[in-house]
Design a protein around this motif. Structure first.
Motif, PDB file in Angstrom:
ATOM      1  N   PRO A  66       0.785  -1.231   0.000  1.00 49.33           N
ATOM      2  CA  PRO A  66       0.000   0.000   0.000  1.00 49.33           C
ATOM      3  C   PRO A  66       0.822   1.289   0.000  1.00 49.33           C
ATOM      4  O   PRO A  66       0.524   2.211  -0.769  1.00 49.33           O
ATOM      5  N   LEU A  67       1.854   1.394   0.840  1.00 48.99           N
ATOM      6  CA  LEU A  67       2.653   2.628   0.874  1.00 48.99           C
ATOM      7  C   LEU A  67       3.464   2.807  -0.402  1.00 48.99           C
ATOM      8  O   LEU A  67       3.683   3.939  -0.848  1.00 48.99           O
ATOM      9  N   ASP A  68       3.888   1.715  -1.015  1.00 48.16           N
ATOM     10  CA  ASP A  68       4.587   1.806  -2.296  1.00 48.16           C
ATOM     11  C   ASP A  68       3.637   2.260  -3.404  1.00 48.16           C
ATOM     12  O   ASP A  68       4.022   3.026  -4.291  1.00 48.16           O
ATOM     13  N   LEU A  69       2.390   1.807  -3.339  1.00 45.44           N
ATOM     14  CA  LEU A  69       1.383   2.257  -4.293  1.00 45.44           C
ATOM     15  C   LEU A  69       1.131   3.756  -4.125  1.00 45.44           C
ATOM     16  O   LEU A  69       1.065   4.501  -5.104  1.00 45.44           O
ATOM     17  N   LEU A  70       1.027   4.206  -2.884  1.00 43.71           N
ATOM     18  CA  LEU A  70       0.875   5.639  -2.617  1.00 43.71           C
ATOM     19  C   LEU A  70       2.057   6.420  -3.193  1.00 43.71           C
ATOM     20  O   LEU A  70       1.875   7.437  -3.865  1.00 43.71           O
ATOM     21  N   ASP A  71       3.268   5.934  -2.950  1.00 41.46           N
ATOM     22  CA  ASP A  71       4.462   6.615  -3.471  1.00 41.46           C
ATOM     23  C   ASP A  71       4.443   6.674  -4.996  1.00 41.46           C
ATOM     24  O   ASP A  71       4.843   7.684  -5.589  1.00 41.46           O
ATOM     25  N   ARG A  72       3.977   5.612  -5.634  1.00 39.46           N
ATOM     26  CA  ARG A  72       3.888   5.608  -7.098  1.00 39.46           C
ATOM     27  C   ARG A  72       2.898   6.684  -7.561  1.00 39.46           C
ATOM     28  O   ARG A  72       3.153   7.418  -8.517  1.00 39.46           O
ATOM     29  N   CYS A  73       1.769   6.790  -6.886  1.00 42.90           N
ATOM     30  CA  CYS A  73       0.781   7.822  -7.228  1.00 42.90           C
ATOM     31  C   CYS A  73       1.364   9.218  -7.062  1.00 42.90           C
ATOM     32  O   CYS A  73       1.188  10.085  -7.932  1.00 42.90           O
ATOM     33  N   GLN A  87      -4.193  22.351   0.837  1.00 48.32           N
ATOM     34  CA  GLN A  87      -5.115  21.221   0.829  1.00 48.32           C
ATOM     35  C   GLN A  87      -6.273  21.430  -0.137  1.00 48.32           C
ATOM     36  O   GLN A  87      -6.705  20.519  -0.803  1.00 48.32           O
ATOM     37  N   TRP A  88      -6.796  22.630  -0.210  1.00 49.39           N
ATOM     38  CA  TRP A  88      -7.964  22.895  -1.036  1.00 49.39           C
ATOM     39  C   TRP A  88      -7.578  23.761  -2.240  1.00 49.39           C
ATOM     40  O   TRP A  88      -8.180  24.790  -2.489  1.00 49.39           O
ATOM     41  N   ALA A  89      -6.579  23.324  -2.989  1.00 49.10           N
ATOM     42  CA  ALA A  89      -6.085  24.089  -4.129  1.00 49.10           C
ATOM     43  C   ALA A  89      -6.415  23.359  -5.437  1.00 49.10           C
ATOM     44  O   ALA A  89      -6.522  22.138  -5.451  1.00 49.10           O
ATOM     45  N   PRO A  90      -6.571  24.103  -6.537  1.00 47.90           N
ATOM     46  CA  PRO A  90      -6.762  23.461  -7.839  1.00 47.90           C
ATOM     47  C   PRO A  90      -5.591  22.533  -8.150  1.00 47.90           C
ATOM     48  O   PRO A  90      -4.480  22.727  -7.658  1.00 47.90           O
ATOM     49  N   ARG A  91      -5.840  21.519  -8.988  1.00 43.45           N
ATOM     50  CA  ARG A  91      -4.791  20.542  -9.293  1.00 43.45           C
ATOM     51  C   ARG A  91      -4.830  20.079 -10.738  1.00 43.45           C
ATOM     52  O   ARG A  91      -5.895  19.834 -11.275  1.00 43.45           O
ATOM     53  N   THR A  92      -3.628  19.943 -11.289  1.00 38.59           N
ATOM     54  CA  THR A  92      -3.521  19.360 -12.620  1.00 38.59           C
ATOM     55  C   THR A  92      -3.947  17.901 -12.566  1.00 38.59           C
ATOM     56  O   THR A  92      -4.632  17.414 -13.459  1.00 38.59           O
ATOM     57  N   ILE A  93      -3.512  17.210 -11.521  1.00 39.12           N
ATOM     58  CA  ILE A  93      -3.874  15.800 -11.342  1.00 39.12           C
ATOM     59  C   ILE A  93      -3.863  15.490  -9.852  1.00 39.12           C
ATOM     60  O   ILE A  93      -3.046  16.014  -9.102  1.00 39.12           O
ATOM     61  N   ASP A  94      -4.813  14.678  -9.452  1.00 42.41           N
ATOM     62  CA  ASP A  94      -4.904  14.225  -8.069  1.00 42.41           C
ATOM     63  C   ASP A  94      -5.142  12.727  -8.121  1.00 42.41           C
ATOM     64  O   ASP A  94      -6.083  12.266  -8.774  1.00 42.41           O
ATOM     65  N   LEU A  95      -4.264  11.975  -7.491  1.00 38.67           N
ATOM     66  CA  LEU A  95      -4.390  10.520  -7.411  1.00 38.67           C
ATOM     67  C   LEU A  95      -4.463  10.126  -5.941  1.00 38.67           C
ATOM     68  O   LEU A  95      -3.564  10.465  -5.172  1.00 38.67           O
ATOM     69  N   ASP A  96      -5.514   9.433  -5.577  1.00 36.08           N
ATOM     70  CA  ASP A  96      -5.675   8.963  -4.202  1.00 36.08           C
ATOM     71  C   ASP A  96      -5.897   7.465  -4.190  1.00 36.08           C
ATOM     72  O   ASP A  96      -6.697   6.952  -4.984  1.00 36.08           O
ATOM     73  N   VAL A  97      -5.221   6.776  -3.290  1.00 34.87           N
ATOM     74  CA  VAL A  97      -5.510   5.370  -3.046  1.00 34.87           C
ATOM     75  C   VAL A  97      -6.778   5.363  -2.193  1.00 34.87           C
ATOM     76  O   VAL A  97      -6.790   5.893  -1.085  1.00 34.87           O
ATOM     77  N   ILE A  98      -7.838   4.786  -2.719  1.00 36.50           N
ATOM     78  CA  ILE A  98      -9.141   4.774  -2.053  1.00 36.50           C
ATOM     79  C   ILE A  98      -9.327   3.491  -1.252  1.00 36.50           C
ATOM     80  O   ILE A  98      -9.862   3.496  -0.150  1.00 36.50           O
ATOM     81  N   ALA A  99      -8.916   2.379  -1.846  1.00 37.10           N
ATOM     82  CA  ALA A  99      -9.048   1.082  -1.179  1.00 37.10           C
ATOM     83  C   ALA A  99      -7.968   0.154  -1.712  1.00 37.10           C
ATOM     84  O   ALA A  99      -7.562   0.248  -2.868  1.00 37.10           O
ATOM     85  N   TYR A 100      -7.526  -0.740  -0.852  1.00 37.99           N
ATOM     86  CA  TYR A 100      -6.536  -1.759  -1.196  1.00 37.99           C
ATOM     87  C   TYR A 100      -7.166  -3.076  -0.769  1.00 37.99           C
ATOM     88  O   TYR A 100      -7.081  -3.465   0.403  1.00 37.99           O
ATOM     89  N   GLY A 101      -7.894  -3.691  -1.712  1.00 40.58           N
ATOM     90  CA  GLY A 101      -8.738  -4.817  -1.330  1.00 40.58           C
ATOM     91  C   GLY A 101      -9.711  -4.310  -0.277  1.00 40.58           C
ATOM     92  O   GLY A 101     -10.263  -3.218  -0.395  1.00 40.58           O
ATOM     93  N   GLU A 102      -9.896  -5.092   0.762  1.00 41.44           N
ATOM     94  CA  GLU A 102     -10.726  -4.644   1.880  1.00 41.44           C
ATOM     95  C   GLU A 102      -9.862  -4.376   3.109  1.00 41.44           C
ATOM     96  O   GLU A 102     -10.354  -4.364   4.238  1.00 41.44           O
ATOM     97  N   LEU A 110      -1.123   7.116   5.188  1.00 42.33           N
ATOM     98  CA  LEU A 110      -2.179   6.483   4.398  1.00 42.33           C
ATOM     99  C   LEU A 110      -3.214   5.844   5.316  1.00 42.33           C
ATOM    100  O   LEU A 110      -2.866   5.017   6.153  1.00 42.33           O
ATOM    101  N   GLN A 111      -4.462   6.244   5.124  1.00 42.46           N
ATOM    102  CA  GLN A 111      -5.565   5.616   5.836  1.00 42.46           C
ATOM    103  C   GLN A 111      -6.475   4.969   4.795  1.00 42.46           C
ATOM    104  O   GLN A 111      -6.898   5.623   3.845  1.00 42.46           O
ATOM    105  N   LEU A 112      -6.724   3.676   4.993  1.00 41.94           N
ATOM    106  CA  LEU A 112      -7.595   2.938   4.067  1.00 41.94           C
ATOM    107  C   LEU A 112      -8.609   2.139   4.856  1.00 41.94           C
ATOM    108  O   LEU A 112      -8.269   1.587   5.893  1.00 41.94           O
ATOM    109  N   PRO A 113      -9.841   2.078   4.346  1.00 33.28           N
ATOM    110  CA  PRO A 113     -10.318   2.833   3.210  1.00 33.28           C
ATOM    111  C   PRO A 113     -10.195   4.333   3.463  1.00 33.28           C
ATOM    112  O   PRO A 113     -10.061   4.765   4.608  1.00 33.28           O
ATOM    113  N   HIS A 114     -10.252   5.108   2.392  1.00 34.40           N
ATOM    114  CA  HIS A 114     -10.111   6.559   2.506  1.00 34.40           C
ATOM    115  C   HIS A 114     -11.051   7.070   3.595  1.00 34.40           C
ATOM    116  O   HIS A 114     -12.224   6.691   3.640  1.00 34.40           O
TER     117      HIS A 114
END
Length: 166
Positions: A66-73, A87-102, A110-114
């Motif tokens: 999971p943390l490696d996936l976050l780092d890749r994002c 935190q609340w700024a416009p973004r060209t791209i935003d990638l969030d890990v939402i879930a890693y299986g269950e 990283l907190q999962l699920p989001h």
């Protein structure tokens, strides 16, 4: 492991940046994008007068932890010019890990699920298209999505393509 990533953009070529993010994610051999949700447009909450967001969810199969996936994002965001100016700024791209299986993860990075997934129509409705039976804190995504109105979302006719694998 099947994981779910939220993609969003509200600056520049929004759809193009989301597609580029999918392409760059798959440059990591331990990650394959297997499904992409429909694209939704929604208001930019808490940001004042800025362009609306395009949002989607990608289902990925990965052997990354999971943390490696976050780092890749985070690396892909950086490669695509994301500047973190608040935190609340416009973004060209935003990638969030939402879930890693269950998996339930409570790490400082990283907190999962989001932690706010149940409040986010722009996450739950696209996620429902891919994984209606996925359980988030004991509840099915379809049931969580049913509690959130789609009034602030617009289903777009554009779509993201699965990245080609060479």
């Amino acid at each position: 492991m099947r994981a779910y990533l939220a993609l969003g953009s509200n600056l520049g070529d929004r759809l193009g940046q989301m597609q580029a993010a999918l392409e760059r994610l798959t440059l990591q051999p331990a990650l394959k994008v297997v499904q992409v949700s429909p694209v939704y447009e929604n208001r930019a909450v808490g940001m004042g007068e800025v362009d609306d967001f395009l949002n989607a969810i990608a289902a990925v199969d990965t052997s990354l932890e999971p943390l490696d996936l976050l780092d890749r994002c985070l690396m892909v965001e950086s490669e695509l010019g994301r500047v973190r100016s608040g935190q609340w700024a416009p973004r060209t791209i935003d990638l969030d890990v939402i879930a890693y299986g269950e998996a339930v993860i409570d790490h400082e990075r990283l907190q999962l699920p989001h932690p706010r997934i149940e409040e986010r129509d722009f996450v739950l409705h696209p996620l429902q298209a891919l994984a209606p039976d996925l359980r988030i804190r004991g509840q099915r995504v379809a049931d969580l999505a049913a509690t959130l109105s789609m009034d602030a979302l617009t289903l777009r006719s554009c779509e993201l393509r699965l990245p080609s694998v060479d």
